[in-house]
Design an enzyme around this catalytic site. Sequence first.
Site, mmCIF file in Angstrom:
data_model
loop_
_atom_site.group_PDB
_atom_site.id
_atom_site.type_symbol
_atom_site.label_atom_id
_atom_site.label_comp_id
_atom_site.label_asym_id
_atom_site.label_seq_id
_atom_site.Cartn_x
_atom_site.Cartn_y
_atom_site.Cartn_z
ATOM 1 N N SER A 52 0.831 -1.202 0.000
ATOM 2 C CA SER A 52 0.000 0.000 0.000
ATOM 3 C C SER A 52 0.865 1.250 0.000
ATOM 4 O O SER A 52 1.607 1.515 0.956
ATOM 5 C CB SER A 52 -0.913 0.020 1.227
ATOM 6 O OG SER A 52 -1.530 1.279 1.337
ATOM 7 N N HIS A 109 -0.818 -1.235 -4.436
ATOM 8 C CA HIS A 109 -2.150 -0.866 -3.960
ATOM 9 C C HIS A 109 -2.244 0.649 -3.767
ATOM 10 O O HIS A 109 -1.444 1.242 -3.041
ATOM 11 C CB HIS A 109 -2.406 -1.573 -2.617
ATOM 12 C CG HIS A 109 -3.798 -1.449 -2.097
ATOM 13 N ND1 HIS A 109 -4.819 -2.262 -2.514
ATOM 14 C CD2 HIS A 109 -4.334 -0.612 -1.167
ATOM 15 C CE1 HIS A 109 -5.925 -1.948 -1.866
ATOM 16 N NE2 HIS A 109 -5.651 -0.943 -1.050
ATOM 17 N N ASP A 148 -4.499 3.671 -2.376
ATOM 18 C CA ASP A 148 -5.604 4.018 -1.487
ATOM 19 C C ASP A 148 -6.121 5.407 -1.849
ATOM 20 O O ASP A 148 -5.445 6.416 -1.597
ATOM 21 C CB ASP A 148 -5.139 4.008 -0.030
ATOM 22 C CG ASP A 148 -4.857 2.600 0.469
ATOM 23 O OD1 ASP A 148 -5.816 1.814 0.548
ATOM 24 O OD2 ASP A 148 -3.692 2.287 0.761
ATOM 25 N N MET A 166 -8.756 8.184 -1.101
ATOM 26 C CA MET A 166 -9.667 8.608 -0.028
ATOM 27 C C MET A 166 -10.175 10.018 -0.294
ATOM 28 O O MET A 166 -9.416 10.892 -0.725
ATOM 29 C CB MET A 166 -8.950 8.567 1.315
ATOM 30 C CG MET A 166 -8.323 7.234 1.663
ATOM 31 S SD MET A 166 -7.542 7.275 3.292
ATOM 32 C CE MET A 166 -6.693 5.708 3.311
ATOM 33 N N HIS A 191 -8.026 1.127 -4.925
ATOM 34 C CA HIS A 191 -9.074 0.964 -3.909
ATOM 35 C C HIS A 191 -9.737 2.313 -3.659
ATOM 36 O O HIS A 191 -9.148 3.213 -3.062
ATOM 37 C CB HIS A 191 -8.404 0.430 -2.635
ATOM 38 C CG HIS A 191 -9.316 0.250 -1.474
ATOM 39 N ND1 HIS A 191 -8.841 0.075 -0.194
ATOM 40 C CD2 HIS A 191 -10.668 0.228 -1.379
ATOM 41 C CE1 HIS A 191 -9.854 -0.058 0.638
ATOM 42 N NE2 HIS A 191 -10.979 0.039 -0.061
ATOM 43 N N MET A 210 -11.969 4.508 -1.750
ATOM 44 C CA MET A 210 -12.677 4.755 -0.496
ATOM 45 C C MET A 210 -13.354 6.113 -0.612
ATOM 46 O O MET A 210 -12.959 7.096 0.022
ATOM 47 C CB MET A 210 -11.697 4.701 0.680
ATOM 48 C CG MET A 210 -11.233 3.290 0.982
ATOM 49 S SD MET A 210 -9.896 3.217 2.200
ATOM 50 C CE MET A 210 -8.496 3.336 1.090
ATOM 51 N N MET A 229 -11.820 -5.769 4.454
ATOM 52 C CA MET A 229 -11.121 -4.791 5.285
ATOM 53 C C MET A 229 -10.981 -5.359 6.690
ATOM 54 O O MET A 229 -11.978 -5.690 7.342
ATOM 55 C CB MET A 229 -11.882 -3.464 5.328
ATOM 56 C CG MET A 229 -11.891 -2.682 4.027
ATOM 57 S SD MET A 229 -10.240 -2.239 3.422
ATOM 58 C CE MET A 229 -9.598 -1.281 4.812
ATOM 59 N N ASP A 279 -6.891 -6.318 3.661
ATOM 60 C CA ASP A 279 -6.206 -5.036 3.849
ATOM 61 C C ASP A 279 -6.430 -4.536 5.257
ATOM 62 O O ASP A 279 -7.571 -4.334 5.675
ATOM 63 C CB ASP A 279 -6.759 -4.024 2.828
ATOM 64 C CG ASP A 279 -6.069 -2.666 2.903
ATOM 65 O OD1 ASP A 279 -5.127 -2.505 3.688
ATOM 66 O OD2 ASP A 279 -6.484 -1.767 2.146
#
Length: 218
Positions: free
Chosen positions: A6, A31, A33, A35, A64, A66, A135, A173
Amino acid sequence: MILSPSLLSSDFGRLADELKALEQAGLKWVHWDVMDGMFVPNITLGAPVIKRLRKESNLFFDVHLMVQQPERYVDDFVDAGADMVVIHAEATNHLERTIAEIKRKGAKAGVALNPHTPLSVLEYVLDELDMVLIMSVNPGFGGQKFIPFSMRKVAELSGMIKERGLSTLIQVDGGVDPDNTAELVRNGADVLVSGSAFFGFPPYAERLKTFEEVARSA
């Protein structure tokens, strides 16, 4: 076992260098992230950053999202170079439609479940998915501890996938490290996301080797 480090725990000031270092160390996935400060209490990066760095890397971009209403951004992230787009079941009212749109755009599609979200929400979409992300912490911040009941959730999901004869990957994760890797793999995890437990222990090639050796012992 596929390890997908990540970038949330990497050096954001040297992302291009970090991607090169991961590739040279033998990693295949990375990965991202994403957000938005709404779905989770943090803001990271968006499609323009991924698009720029796509030119710097041959790694599999595991993105991913979010974010609230991820259907608004599918086109942007696939066009930016995402190989896999993972959306949260809790973040959209039209889960099947958004999965279909990701696949129509040519990317692989995944669905993420927060720790409290039951596997039953996947009942009618599991057959359409390339990956399910369990998660094992509440999303939004790196460095959290693994939530123990997540292990049972991984095992139950593995059973569902086998029962249907699917090849859907299981990703985990949150709080993943060499100490719980073997048990995760035994319970059916295929792809492990690790942030601080990976980037905090250079050199990357040696850290990858540690995870792989533990996984092989499962």
